[in-house]
Motif scaffolding. Structure first.
Motif, PDB file in Angstrom:
ATOM      1  N   CYS A 163      -4.001 -15.364  -8.965  1.00  0.00           N
ATOM      2  CA  CYS A 163      -4.264 -14.284  -8.021  1.00  0.00           C
ATOM      3  C   CYS A 163      -5.744 -14.330  -7.640  1.00  0.00           C
ATOM      4  O   CYS A 163      -6.589 -14.732  -8.443  1.00  0.00           O
ATOM      5  N   ASP A 168      -5.589  -7.184  -6.666  1.00  0.00           N
ATOM      6  CA  ASP A 168      -4.339  -7.691  -6.079  1.00  0.00           C
ATOM      7  C   ASP A 168      -3.271  -7.873  -7.147  1.00  0.00           C
ATOM      8  O   ASP A 168      -2.089  -7.592  -6.925  1.00  0.00           O
ATOM      9  N   ASN A 171      -1.827  -4.584  -8.079  1.00  0.00           N
ATOM     10  CA  ASN A 171      -1.032  -4.033  -6.980  1.00  0.00           C
ATOM     11  C   ASN A 171       0.261  -4.809  -6.745  1.00  0.00           C
ATOM     12  O   ASN A 171       0.946  -4.594  -5.747  1.00  0.00           O
ATOM     13  N   GLN A 173       0.801  -7.972  -6.017  1.00  0.00           N
ATOM     14  CA  GLN A 173       0.808  -8.929  -4.915  1.00  0.00           C
ATOM     15  C   GLN A 173       0.854 -10.379  -5.394  1.00  0.00           C
ATOM     16  O   GLN A 173       0.813 -11.291  -4.571  1.00  0.00           O
ATOM     17  N   CYS A 174       0.933 -10.590  -6.690  1.00  0.00           N
ATOM     18  CA  CYS A 174       0.902 -11.955  -7.224  1.00  0.00           C
ATOM     19  C   CYS A 174       2.006 -12.134  -8.258  1.00  0.00           C
ATOM     20  O   CYS A 174       1.740 -12.474  -9.417  1.00  0.00           O
ATOM     21  N   ASP A 227      10.385  -2.304  -7.268  1.00  0.00           N
ATOM     22  CA  ASP A 227      10.064  -1.572  -6.043  1.00  0.00           C
ATOM     23  C   ASP A 227      11.063  -0.442  -5.870  1.00  0.00           C
ATOM     24  O   ASP A 227      12.280  -0.667  -5.892  1.00  0.00           O
ATOM     25  N   SER A 280       0.661   0.950  -7.312  1.00  0.00           N
ATOM     26  CA  SER A 280       0.394   1.133  -5.888  1.00  0.00           C
ATOM     27  C   SER A 280       1.184   2.348  -5.431  1.00  0.00           C
ATOM     28  O   SER A 280       2.401   2.287  -5.301  1.00  0.00           O
TER      29      SER A 280
END
Length: 286
Positions: A163, A168, A171, A173-174, A227, A280
């Motif tokens: 990452c 990130d 959050n 994202q990786c 999610d 997040s």
């Protein structure tokens, strides 16, 4: 001091003139300790030797430079490191003369030992098979050493995620290791070199990766990214319960009770404890 699977508990003293039972056709791992202000042997040394020999049939050589490392003056110990590296090179040169390969030389250095390993690597112009540096004073309670030891356990895989930044990573994202994902994520510790060929394709051949660990041994944590998107905009509040079950049938559950749209990092520890961490959380637009 040489350990093999033939002599797991009683080391054989070796040097550049007497290789003893060292088999030059096998991998040889050198363990180089660091600064020893009290002169006592590292408490983790025996576990590291045992762990290495449990995962692979190799030579394990403990580099004992305790007389040079034992002092309350750090700069005095550091001034001895290049001399230790020179002695090590003489030993490896003898191994090479007997038929060993640089590809089979693996150096594990802790604290100042990592610097010694680096000096030896420089003497061979970066051609040693592998160097692992563990920065003792950067990690509380020798944590870097114990994380490495954890990687030698069959049931303890500490996964890292490439990452660009820690933000990130937090959050979510990786969560993969390539698009498309051709490689598994790198593993911390002994098996990190499984990523070597992949890294050599990069320019420069390096990557930045982040990971989480538990607070105590064996430090393993498994991550599931969940999610949660709410579609019913007429309902402002509610809760969600997620239950996990392991192979042994043990279960654990956590309840999410926040009036927000969140992405949660689900952390599963070895004892099946779950922790939900919001990573997040934008406010819901009602």
């Amino acid at each position: 001091m040489l350990y093999t699977r033939r002599n797991l508990t009683c080391a054989q003293t070796v040097n550049s003139t007497a290789l003893g039972h060292l088999n030059v056709t096998k991998k040889t791992a050198f363990i180089v300790h660091g600064f020893r202000p009290t002169g006592s042997a590292p408490v983790w040394m025996g576990d590291l030797v045992e762990g290495l020999l449990s995962v692979e049939d190799m030579n394990v050589v403990i580099v004992d430079w305790n007389r040079g490392a034992t002092t309350v003056m750090y700069h005095y110990a550091s001034s001895r490191t290049r001399k230790v590296a020179t002695v090590l090179k003489e030993f490896i040169d003898r191994m090479l003369a007997e038929g060993a390969s640089l590809d089979d030389i693996y150096m594990i250095g802790v604290s100042l030992g990592a610097h010694i390993a680096g000096f030896v690597g420089a003497m061979y112009e970066g051609q040693l098979g592998r160097i692992t540096g563990l920065q003792y004073f950067k990690c509380d309670h020798q944590r870097s050493v114990y994380l490495y030891l954890a990687s030698l356990r069959e049931n303890c895989t500490v996964t890292a995620y490439p990452c660009d930044s820690y933000r990130d990573y937090r959050n979510g994202q990786c969560v993969s290791c390539g698009v498309p994902q051709k490689e598994s994520c790198p593993i911390l510790g002994y098996y990190a070199d499984d990523w070597k060929d992949y890294l050599l394709e990069n320019h420069p051949p390096m990557t930045k990766a982040f990971l989480d660990t538990a607070e105590k041994k064996p430090f393993c944590m498994h991550h599931y990214f969940v999610d949660i998107i709410t579609w019913n905009k007429s309902v402002r509040r509610g809760s969600i319960t997620i239950r996990l079950r392991d192979g042994a049938g043990s279960t654990t559950e956590s309840k999410i009770d926040q009036p927000q749209l969140c992405r949660y990092d689900l952390v599963l520890m070895e004892n099946v404890e779950t922790v939900f961490q919001p990573i997040s959380c934008p406010k819901l637009q009602m």
